[in-house]
Design a protein around this motif. Structure first.
Motif, PDB file in Angstrom:
ATOM      1  N   UNK A   1     -15.428   4.412  23.149  1.00 54.18           N
ATOM      2  CA  UNK A   1     -15.835   3.026  22.892  1.00 54.18           C
ATOM      3  C   UNK A   1     -14.742   2.009  23.230  1.00 54.18           C
ATOM      4  N   UNK A   2     -13.525   2.479  23.412  1.00 51.86           N
ATOM      5  CA  UNK A   2     -12.469   1.568  23.870  1.00 51.86           C
ATOM      6  C   UNK A   2     -11.751   0.797  22.779  1.00 51.86           C
ATOM      7  N   UNK A   3     -11.831   1.249  21.530  1.00 54.78           N
ATOM      8  CA  UNK A   3     -11.072   0.578  20.453  1.00 54.78           C
ATOM      9  C   UNK A   3      -9.592   0.963  20.590  1.00 54.78           C
TER      10      UNK A   3
ATOM     11  N   UNK B   1      -5.995   2.430  19.726  1.00 54.27           N
ATOM     12  CA  UNK B   1      -5.758   3.678  18.990  1.00 54.27           C
ATOM     13  C   UNK B   1      -5.611   3.449  17.481  1.00 54.27           C
ATOM     14  N   UNK B   2      -4.835   2.417  17.114  1.00 53.64           N
ATOM     15  CA  UNK B   2      -4.614   2.176  15.678  1.00 53.64           C
ATOM     16  C   UNK B   2      -5.909   1.746  14.991  1.00 53.64           C
ATOM     17  N   UNK B   3      -6.709   0.929  15.667  1.00 52.04           N
ATOM     18  CA  UNK B   3      -7.994   0.496  15.103  1.00 52.04           C
ATOM     19  C   UNK B   3      -8.940   1.702  15.007  1.00 52.04           C
ATOM     20  N   UNK B   4      -8.881   2.580  16.007  1.00 55.08           N
ATOM     21  CA  UNK B   4      -9.730   3.780  15.993  1.00 55.08           C
ATOM     22  C   UNK B   4      -9.383   4.658  14.789  1.00 55.08           C
ATOM     23  N   UNK B   5      -8.079   4.855  14.545  1.00 55.35           N
ATOM     24  CA  UNK B   5      -7.652   5.704  13.419  1.00 55.35           C
ATOM     25  C   UNK B   5      -8.035   5.059  12.087  1.00 55.35           C
ATOM     26  N   UNK B   6      -7.814   3.750  11.950  1.00 53.83           N
ATOM     27  CA  UNK B   6      -8.130   3.044  10.697  1.00 53.83           C
ATOM     28  C   UNK B   6      -9.624   2.987  10.447  1.00 53.83           C
ATOM     29  N   UNK B   7     -10.403   2.691  11.498  1.00 54.18           N
ATOM     30  CA  UNK B   7     -11.856   2.580  11.344  1.00 54.18           C
ATOM     31  C   UNK B   7     -12.461   3.954  11.061  1.00 54.18           C
ATOM     32  N   UNK B   8     -11.862   4.994  11.642  1.00 51.32           N
ATOM     33  CA  UNK B   8     -12.334   6.363  11.380  1.00 51.32           C
ATOM     34  C   UNK B   8     -12.305   6.650   9.878  1.00 51.32           C
TER      35      UNK B   8
ATOM     36  N   UNK C   1      -9.381  -7.225  20.150  1.00 50.95           N
ATOM     37  CA  UNK C   1     -10.037  -6.077  20.782  1.00 50.95           C
ATOM     38  C   UNK C   1     -11.551  -6.240  20.759  1.00 50.95           C
ATOM     39  N   UNK C   2     -12.215  -5.505  21.652  1.00 49.39           N
ATOM     40  CA  UNK C   2     -13.677  -5.433  21.688  1.00 49.39           C
ATOM     41  C   UNK C   2     -14.042  -4.024  22.149  1.00 49.39           C
ATOM     42  N   UNK C   3     -15.296  -3.643  22.012  1.00 51.08           N
ATOM     43  CA  UNK C   3     -15.675  -2.284  22.398  1.00 51.08           C
ATOM     44  C   UNK C   3     -16.821  -2.300  23.405  1.00 51.08           C
ATOM     45  N   UNK C   4     -17.009  -1.185  24.069  1.00 52.99           N
ATOM     46  CA  UNK C   4     -18.141  -1.005  24.980  1.00 52.99           C
ATOM     47  C   UNK C   4     -18.752   0.383  24.749  1.00 52.99           C
ATOM     48  N   UNK C   5     -19.745   0.716  25.515  1.00 51.93           N
ATOM     49  CA  UNK C   5     -20.462   2.011  25.400  1.00 51.93           C
ATOM     50  C   UNK C   5     -20.911   2.262  23.953  1.00 51.93           C
TER      51      UNK C   5
END
Lengths: 312, 140
Positions: A225-227, A229-236, A187-191
């Motif tokens: 940012x486009x992460x 969903x699972x990465x978004x929850x874990x990184x949160x 994965x990668x992110x933007x914005x």
């Protein structure tokens, strides 16, 4: 399955009954033996912990509106304890999330620096404002969370064609093993710049109200940012562990952390969350989510009306 | 063909951070539980008697401090032998555990030439330390 659903309905019912009963008893808190409150707090947090995990919401988000509205403690101490509940949960989950790649330290750190700094400002602002105003704003924020839970969409694997300049410079990308498909997902992110600004605002809310900000972090990481969903929850969770550390120090320094309130809350929530995690595959997430929305709607309305002086 | 698990290996700094965080959290929780057990079991004398708490925790923090003479800032360290104040030790360990974890990453990032992330770690450490110092919150 049916038994588990009945058990859950019972838990949600108990939570509402306990809240209503606590609200009545809170009016005469001095007449009640001291140990009733930490014990009640432990039980309420245990129940909140059970429903928080399957509902996909941080325990801290439930804690402040419910305990602030239905227990006799002043909101200053509730927010201090709420931050510790969110902090302890995030710290406990952090190592596992980082090892599995569901939490990305690289993505979390730049966001956490800004959110941590702004959370200090939020905490100072929250402690300086009159309790009624904070209560009113808290009610408005909680009702906003309810709307967000109703309307927000999720994207399991958002399409990010090209990382922006900041994401490229900081190498904000990674890989994790998706348990469902058993494949390594890159994965990668933007914005990144709008993302950083949003986290600046999230930090203020986290510090001001003592609520874990997972409800805001996840949509910002996932939809903005486009992460994945699972990465978004874990990184949160990793971001929360850093942001709440800073805000918690403000409350500790101001004397707004009472172990008699904070410790039963932390222990109850963590034990409940363990049960909730085990029930994750048994219970239907959408049913629990609706129950949690109902509880939050009740608590948010109560906080708003309490702040307005309509329901003291 | 490679195993998917081999492709999803996490960077060394992330693994180091996870290990340090794991230990920091464990130590913090153990201290928190032990001190609280000593407090509620009456093994250590309290600064504020537990029986008085219901008439005190209804007040804003400023009034609570006036009524109890409880310390602000790092003043609690001088009273850490008191049962209720001792609970703050575990809380302080939990709230401070990320500092050591972040400092442990700086040499890794620096040796790899990733100076931006070394600086970000130090910036986060600085933010937590400023919050902990009580300079901004006027806790000293």
């Amino acid at each position: 399955m049916k038994a588990a659903r009945h058990a859950l309905l019972l838990i949600a019912g108990l939570l509402l009954v306990a809240c209503a009963h606590a609200a009545d008893a809170a009016a005469t808190s001095s007449a009640v033996p001291w140990w009733v409150w930490p014990l009640g707090l432990f039980i309420a947090c245990f129940l909140m912990g059970i429903v928080a995990v399957p509902a996909g919401i941080g325990g801290g988000t439930l804690f402040v509106p419910i305990v602030g509205s239905f227990f006799p403690f002043h909101l200053d101490f509730v927010r201090g304890a709420g931050l510790l509940v969110a902090l302890a949960s995030a710290l406990s989950a952090g190592p596992m999330l980082l090892r599995s790649g569901l939490g990305s330290l690289r993505l979390a750190l730049p966001l956490a620096v800004l959110a941590s700094a702004s959370s200090i400002g939020g905490a100072l602002l929250g402690l300086a404002m009159p309790a009624q105003l904070v209560q009113m704003l808290l009610g408005a924020v909680v009702l906003g969370i309810v709307v967000l839970m109703f309307t927000s969409k999720k994207s399991e694997f958002p399409q990010v064609d090209q990382p922006d300049a900041v994401a490229q410079a900081l190498a904000l990308h990674g890989v994790f093993l998706d348990g469902a498909s058993q494949r390594a997902v890159r994965w990668q992110v933007h914005r990144s710049v709008p993302g950083l600004l949003v986290f600046l605002a999230i930090g203020v809310l986290a510090g001001m109200f003592g609520i874990g900000a997972g409800w805001a972090n996840v949509p910002a990481l996932n939809l903005l940012m486009g992460a994945p969903l699972k990465v978004a929850a874990g990184t949160s969770s990793v971001v929360l562990s850093l942001v709440d550390s800073s805000a918690a120090w403000v409350y500790i320094n101001k004397g707004a952390v009472l172990p008699m309130i904070a410790v039963p809350s932390v222990v109850g929530m963590m034990l409940g969350a363990r049960i909730g995690a085990r029930l994750l595959n048994v219970l239907k997430g959408s049913v629990i989510r609706r129950l949690v929305i109902a509880v939050l709607l009740f608590a948010g309305t109560r906080a708003l009306l309490k702040g307005l002086g309509v329901w003291p | 063909m490679k195993n998917p698990g081999d492709l999803a290996v996490q960077p060394p700094e992330q693994m180091r951070y996870a290990t340090w965080l794991d230990w920091g959290t464990r130590v913090g929780l153990v201290v928190l539980l032990l001190s609280f057990a000593a407090y509620v079991l009456g093994l250590a004398q309290s600064h504020v008697p537990v029986s008085r708490l219901p008439e005190l925790w209804i007040h804003p923090v400023g009034r609570f401090l006036e009524l109890t003479g409880s310390p602000t800032g790092w003043g609690w360290l001088a009273l850490v032998h008191r049962g209720d104040i001792a609970g703050l030790l575990g809380i302080a360990i939990l709230a401070g555990s990320s500092v050591l974890c972040l400092l442990a990453l700086v040499p890794l990032y620096w040796s790899r030439g990733d100076k931006a992330f070394a600086a970000i770690c130090l910036a986060e450490v600085a933010v937590v330390l400023v919050a902990a110092s009580g300079w901004i919150s006027g806790g000293h």
